[in-house]
Scaffold this active site. Sequence first.
Site, PDB file in Angstrom:
ATOM      1  N   TYR A 241     -11.439   2.701  10.115  1.00  0.00           N
ATOM      2  CA  TYR A 241     -12.541   2.863   9.328  1.00  0.00           C
ATOM      3  C   TYR A 241     -12.940   1.919   8.352  1.00  0.00           C
ATOM      4  O   TYR A 241     -13.868   2.079   7.454  1.00  0.00           O
ATOM      5  CB  TYR A 241     -12.416   4.465   8.728  1.00  0.00           C
ATOM      6  N   LYS A 242     -12.039   0.864   8.138  1.00  0.00           N
ATOM      7  CA  LYS A 242     -12.383  -0.100   7.138  1.00  0.00           C
ATOM      8  C   LYS A 242     -13.296  -1.229   7.773  1.00  0.00           C
ATOM      9  O   LYS A 242     -14.356  -0.930   8.073  1.00  0.00           O
ATOM     10  CB  LYS A 242     -11.078  -0.764   6.653  1.00  0.00           C
TER      11      LYS A 242
ATOM     12  N   ARG B 203     -12.687  -4.247  -7.218  1.00  0.00           N
ATOM     13  CA  ARG B 203     -12.349  -4.710  -5.696  1.00  0.00           C
ATOM     14  C   ARG B 203     -13.593  -4.766  -5.018  1.00  0.00           C
ATOM     15  O   ARG B 203     -14.391  -3.903  -4.976  1.00  0.00           O
ATOM     16  CB  ARG B 203     -11.453  -4.068  -5.102  1.00  0.00           C
TER      17      ARG B 203
ATOM     18  N   PHE C 126       0.806  -1.220  -0.106  1.00  0.00           N
ATOM     19  CA  PHE C 126       0.084   0.050   0.013  1.00  0.00           C
ATOM     20  C   PHE C 126       0.895   1.414  -0.065  1.00  0.00           C
ATOM     21  O   PHE C 126       1.799   1.388   0.631  1.00  0.00           O
ATOM     22  CB  PHE C 126      -0.931   0.015   1.338  1.00  0.00           C
TER      23      PHE C 126
ATOM     24  N   ASP D 151       0.936  -4.365   8.886  1.00  0.00           N
ATOM     25  CA  ASP D 151       0.033  -3.357   8.672  1.00  0.00           C
ATOM     26  C   ASP D 151      -1.344  -4.335   8.588  1.00  0.00           C
ATOM     27  O   ASP D 151      -1.213  -5.136   7.675  1.00  0.00           O
ATOM     28  CB  ASP D 151       0.363  -2.453   7.542  1.00  0.00           C
TER      29      ASP D 151
HETATM   30  C1  LIG Z   1      -6.153   2.099   4.117  1.00  0.00           C
HETATM   31  C2  LIG Z   1      -4.781   1.688   4.595  1.00  0.00           C
HETATM   32  C3  LIG Z   1      -4.012   2.766   5.259  1.00  0.00           C
HETATM   33  C4  LIG Z   1      -4.725   4.065   5.533  1.00  0.00           C
HETATM   34  O1  LIG Z   1      -3.654   4.859   6.105  1.00  0.00           O
HETATM   35  P1  LIG Z   1      -4.106   6.240   6.782  1.00  0.00           P
HETATM   36  O2  LIG Z   1      -3.366   6.910   7.404  1.00  0.00           O
HETATM   37  O3  LIG Z   1      -5.429   5.729   7.433  1.00  0.00           O
HETATM   38  O4  LIG Z   1      -4.715   6.999   5.244  1.00  0.00           O
HETATM   39  C5  LIG Z   1      -2.626   2.318   5.337  1.00  0.00           C
HETATM   40  N1  LIG Z   1      -2.144   0.907   5.039  1.00  0.00           N
HETATM   41  C6  LIG Z   1      -2.841   0.218   4.349  1.00  0.00           C
HETATM   42  C7  LIG Z   1      -2.401  -1.034   4.017  1.00  0.00           C
HETATM   43  C8  LIG Z   1      -4.254   0.415   4.177  1.00  0.00           C
HETATM   44  O5  LIG Z   1      -4.923  -0.202   3.373  1.00  0.00           O
END
Ligand SMILES: *Cc1c(COP(=O)(O)O)cnc(C)c1O
Length: 415
Positions: free
Chosen positions: A226-227, A374, A131, A201
């Site tokens: 938030y996911k 997705r 990511f 992560d």
């Molecule tokens: C969604 C996501 C993030 C989000 O990071 P934010 O700091 O909340 O924007 C980080 N790492 C991964 C792998 C994600 O899928």
Amino acid sequence: MGGTRATLTREAARALDAADPLRPFRDRFRLPPGVVYLDGNSLGPLPAIAVDRLLGVMEAEWGDGLIRSWSAAGWIDQPTRLGAKVARLVGADDEEVLVADSTSVNLFKLLAAALKAAPDRPVILTEAGNFPTDIYMAQGLAELMPGVEVRTVGRDSLASALDERVGVLLLTHVHYRTGEAFDMAAMTRAAHDHGALALWDLSHSAGAVPVELGAAGADLAVGCGYKFLNGGPGAPGFLYVARRLQARLRSPLAGWLGHAAPFDFADTYQPADGLKRFLCGTPPILGMAALEAGLDIMLDADRDALFAKSQALCDAFISAVEARCGGLGLELVTPRTGPRGAQVSFRHADGYPVMQALIAEGVIGDFRAPDVLRFGFPGLYLGFEDVWRAASALQQVLASGGWRDPAYSTRAAVT
Ligand SMILES: *Cc1c(COP(=O)(O)O)cnc(C)c1O
């Protein structure tokens, strides 16, 4: 799962839903009528109780309690109290998880802390195609810390790229685009065999699949609120530091709430004992209240049943799409079997307009460049009839060529 195979009919799907003990959880979310929401892996839906909780926090705690609520309503303890709730979802002890900041900021804090503690190991090893924020935060740190380097290699070369210069192996457990999952215990062991720390992560794992940080021997982790945790847009993230490391690591963001005695207002920083040293500034109380609503629903569910159902929904969707959409240009990206998240991705050369056309039909997934459609399948609020509807709509959009309408090709700011 015979009943969910290629022949899934609407009647069969309804029968599966009627027999589903998790079905009542759907009513605990405010999902708009007529929508099949397959993007809870990007932004979870609104928990119904979040509305009342936020109103309560605003009116009683903020409105009436004012500054007194930091102590009287326990605001100041939210990061550790909610951290303990997240800990139950990721196989950690209560004192090993904090809810604070964003995932990106938490990545920064933990990466910097780990590198600082092992100056002879200046390499962050991560996966090419991880990511973006994970790679970017590492790159930003490399600019800031002399000697630090970021090494990105393909998934299959990670183990062989570990050497005595690697300080941190930074991996996303479930890949955001493909949904493929790492064997956390095996990769952590590989890192440890070379003297590196493993930082996971969990953004697409927490609340989606079983995670056992403690049992896997994981050192550090971060994740998203938030996911799959349904904490609301921009919800605070979380961080995990294994207890054995807490005294050795220091946050580079030496904010006052990470101080041993913040209300002494001393001139010199001294980190708190234990995990609280990874706090930085004042927690966002309204965001915390919304996140707690999402966490409380998740904690009410039988998690083995929940994770098994999410996988069954993914299987059913793959089968239904393959049965209905053969020859229509889709290619499965997500592993058909084996470790994966609660999401399914298909490649399509015109993925962006196809997804826009699907959204216009009320089936909301998302698109990840360059060509991935997705679909998330959190078992908490989705059922097999949703799978049936999504596969039907996808077939209809592809077979009719409706996605070719130029209106669907204009890119929005967020895909
Ligand atoms: C969604 C996501 C993030 C989000 O990071 P934010 O700091 O909340 O924007 C980080 N790492 C991964 C792998 C994600 O899928």
